[in-house]
Write an enzyme that holds these catalytic residues in place. Sequence first.
Site, short mmCIF file in Angstrom:
data_model
loop_
_atom_site.label_atom_id
_atom_site.label_comp_id
_atom_site.label_asym_id
_atom_site.label_seq_id
_atom_site.Cartn_x
_atom_site.Cartn_y
_atom_site.Cartn_z
N ASP A 95 4.21 -4.23 -7.27
CA ASP A 95 3.59 -3.03 -6.69
C ASP A 95 4.13 -1.77 -7.35
O ASP A 95 3.62 -0.68 -7.11
CB ASP A 95 3.81 -2.97 -5.17
CG ASP A 95 5.27 -3.13 -4.79
OD1 ASP A 95 5.88 -4.14 -5.19
OD2 ASP A 95 5.82 -2.25 -4.10
N ASN A 96 5.16 -1.91 -8.17
CA ASN A 96 5.71 -0.76 -8.90
C ASN A 96 5.39 -0.83 -10.39
O ASN A 96 6.08 -0.24 -11.21
CB ASN A 96 7.23 -0.67 -8.68
CG ASN A 96 7.59 -0.29 -7.26
OD1 ASN A 96 6.77 0.29 -6.54
ND2 ASN A 96 8.79 -0.60 -6.83
N ASP A 130 7.31 5.06 -9.56
CA ASP A 130 8.16 4.84 -8.38
C ASP A 130 9.64 4.84 -8.73
O ASP A 130 10.29 3.79 -8.90
CB ASP A 130 7.77 3.53 -7.65
CG ASP A 130 6.52 3.75 -6.80
OD1 ASP A 130 5.88 4.81 -6.94
OD2 ASP A 130 6.19 2.86 -6.01
N ARG A 159 -1.91 0.08 -9.47
CA ARG A 159 -0.80 -0.82 -9.83
C ARG A 159 -1.29 -2.26 -9.96
O ARG A 159 -2.39 -2.57 -9.50
CB ARG A 159 0.23 -0.79 -8.68
CG ARG A 159 0.77 0.59 -8.39
CD ARG A 159 0.89 0.82 -6.88
NE ARG A 159 1.16 2.23 -6.59
CZ ARG A 159 2.37 2.76 -6.51
NH1 ARG A 159 3.42 1.98 -6.60
NH2 ARG A 159 2.54 4.03 -6.30
N ARG A 200 3.92 5.87 1.97
CA ARG A 200 4.32 7.27 2.13
C ARG A 200 3.84 8.13 0.97
O ARG A 200 4.46 9.11 0.60
CB ARG A 200 5.82 7.38 2.27
CG ARG A 200 6.56 6.73 1.15
CD ARG A 200 7.94 7.21 1.18
NE ARG A 200 8.76 6.43 0.29
CZ ARG A 200 10.02 6.68 0.11
NH1 ARG A 200 10.58 7.66 0.76
NH2 ARG A 200 10.72 5.94 -0.70
N GLY A 243 0.81 -1.22 0.00
CA GLY A 243 0.00 0.00 0.00
C GLY A 243 0.83 1.26 0.00
O GLY A 243 2.06 1.23 0.08
P1 AMP Z 1 9.10 0.81 -3.13
O1 AMP Z 1 9.55 -0.52 -3.62
O2 AMP Z 1 10.20 1.73 -2.70
O3 AMP Z 1 8.20 1.49 -4.11
O4 AMP Z 1 8.25 0.60 -1.77
C1 AMP Z 1 7.70 -0.62 -1.37
C2 AMP Z 1 6.69 -0.41 -0.26
O5 AMP Z 1 7.32 0.19 0.88
C3 AMP Z 1 5.53 0.49 -0.61
O6 AMP Z 1 4.39 0.01 0.03
C4 AMP Z 1 5.95 1.81 -0.04
O7 AMP Z 1 4.85 2.64 0.24
C5 AMP Z 1 6.66 1.39 1.22
N1 AMP Z 1 7.65 2.37 1.69
C6 AMP Z 1 8.83 2.70 1.12
N2 AMP Z 1 9.47 3.63 1.86
C7 AMP Z 1 8.68 3.91 2.92
C8 AMP Z 1 8.78 4.79 4.05
N3 AMP Z 1 9.83 5.57 4.24
N4 AMP Z 1 7.75 4.79 4.91
C9 AMP Z 1 6.69 4.01 4.75
N5 AMP Z 1 6.54 3.16 3.73
C10 AMP Z 1 7.51 3.11 2.82
MG MG Z 2 6.57 1.43 -4.73
#
Ligand code: AMP
Ligand code: MG
Length: 520
Positions: free
Chosen positions: A269-270, A279, A199, A103, A100
């Site tokens: 998810d991306n 992302d 996504r 951030r 989800g």
């Molecule tokens: P990403 O692969 O970086 O797009 O992120 C994977 C998951 O981690 C997604 O659900 C993001 O919302 C969550 N996420 C990444 N960085 C943070 C953060 N600093 N705080 C909270 N959730 C995060």
């Molecule tokens: Mg992501």
Amino acid sequence: MEFNFSNTFIEQLPSDDVLDNHRRQVFEATHSYVTPKVPTHPKLVHVSETMLNALGLTSKDAMSQEFLDVFSGKKIYPNTKPYAMAYAGHQFGNWAGQLGDGRAINLFEVINDQKRWVIQLKGAGETPYSRQGDGLAVLRSSIREYLCSEAMYHLGIPTTRALSLMLTGDDVLRDMLYDGNAAYEKGAVVTRVAPSFIRFGNFELFAARKDHKNLKILTDYTIRHFYPELGESSKETYIEFFRAVTSKTLEMVIHWQRVGFVHGVMNTDNMSILGLTIDYGPYGWLEGFDFGWTPNTTDAQNKRYRFGNQPNIALWNLMQLANALYPLIEETKPLEDILQEFSSQFEEQSIKMMRSKLGLINKENEDQNLMERLEECLLLTETDMTLFFRLLSQFKKGKSENALEIVSDSFYKPEELSETIKSQWQQWFKDYNQRLKNESLNDSERQIEMNKVNPKYVLRNYMAQLAIDAADNGDYSVLDELYSVLKKPYDEQPKFKKWFAKRPEWARHKVGCSMLSCSS
Ligand code: AMP
Ligand code: MG
């Protein structure tokens, strides 16, 4: 600052009942209502004028207190209900369950010039989906997302956009290299914009929970708004929907391969359901041509998301989407057929793309061979992909003996080219020259065509790092300059020619320039 609102997502899809940012599992809902974190001292760093215009806003709006308040998360625009979306995903090949918007906070949806845009803050604090994270983002990663998403747009590559970059005035603790040396960095918020941020993972969440009712509601919504040409919902429509997503995803990856963009974290998810690049984390641009290259240190072992593997991963991700949509279709054959076609279509599209990079208009059977042998040559010694293709456009028919000189700036160590390497190149140029004889374009016409697909300027990893280092010291001039040059990536722009150059040696092993972690 006035908007023409049309909040279809929150009006037509099921929400979690409470307004609550606390971390939790959320069921039977596509989103949860949340309140952005109030920043201590928000400060506007940069605005994308093209995005501003696309939203019907003016530079005067961008200078207003209201703009600063709304797009930093300080104030909620009247009568809007910010929300975080629920999705799941496969990360590095493994099922990760509920993820989800950890951030990201969607502010509202607007229509301007008949185009629908969702406006979202990235880095505005925790949501129910933040898991172990703090919901925040640092200036370093925000500059990278801001510059690159706009650069991709100007390259003509489907992508989410960025409207603004703000400092929050709060410090954020990050262990940049995951080596136990955490340090405070400046916090920032990027306002992202896209027709939708849905996504593959949004579909996977409901499918994994066997919540077929909401899976159907989400799929119908997506088709109704983003694939309306497919018509009323039915099994056939769902199959056609999967076909359309497959073809958009393929188109996006072909663009990535054309310009040497490596996403770095192609988790499901991306993966945007609209085939947008989404992302921007530890992405990178190929400097030396290398199928095995990945910028992401978190993936250094397996290199799952390396340049040459992006098409395979896109297919793998599409297979996960097919599994998620299966309960609505209940037949495997049509889905398998579409996945099968992906590989042959990729091959076909890839050759078409390479032909355009080489300035070839006619289709000839030996083209594939010519391309494969070019790739072999590019791998003989470290050769800058962007420089090579741009310089190749200066090739003159009948002058293959001068060709090595024309492209010599693209070799990282031209003085070390052995005789064997030189002769392999010379043979290739001879064959290229031979092939060009069957083309009707003259040298300058061919150059014009090639320069439309081979960018002169891309956001090299060290360029983003220079902008970050300066911005960390309060100097935004590099950021401004890169933003300007990347607005016209295919133009000559002689005043910016210092950015049409190989990565400098100091950047070869510098953090941020050659390696990046997921820490952001
Ligand atoms: P990403 O692969 O970086 O797009 O992120 C994977 C998951 O981690 C997604 O659900 C993001 O919302 C969550 N996420 C990444 N960085 C943070 C953060 N600093 N705080 C909270 N959730 C995060
Ligand atoms: Mg992501």
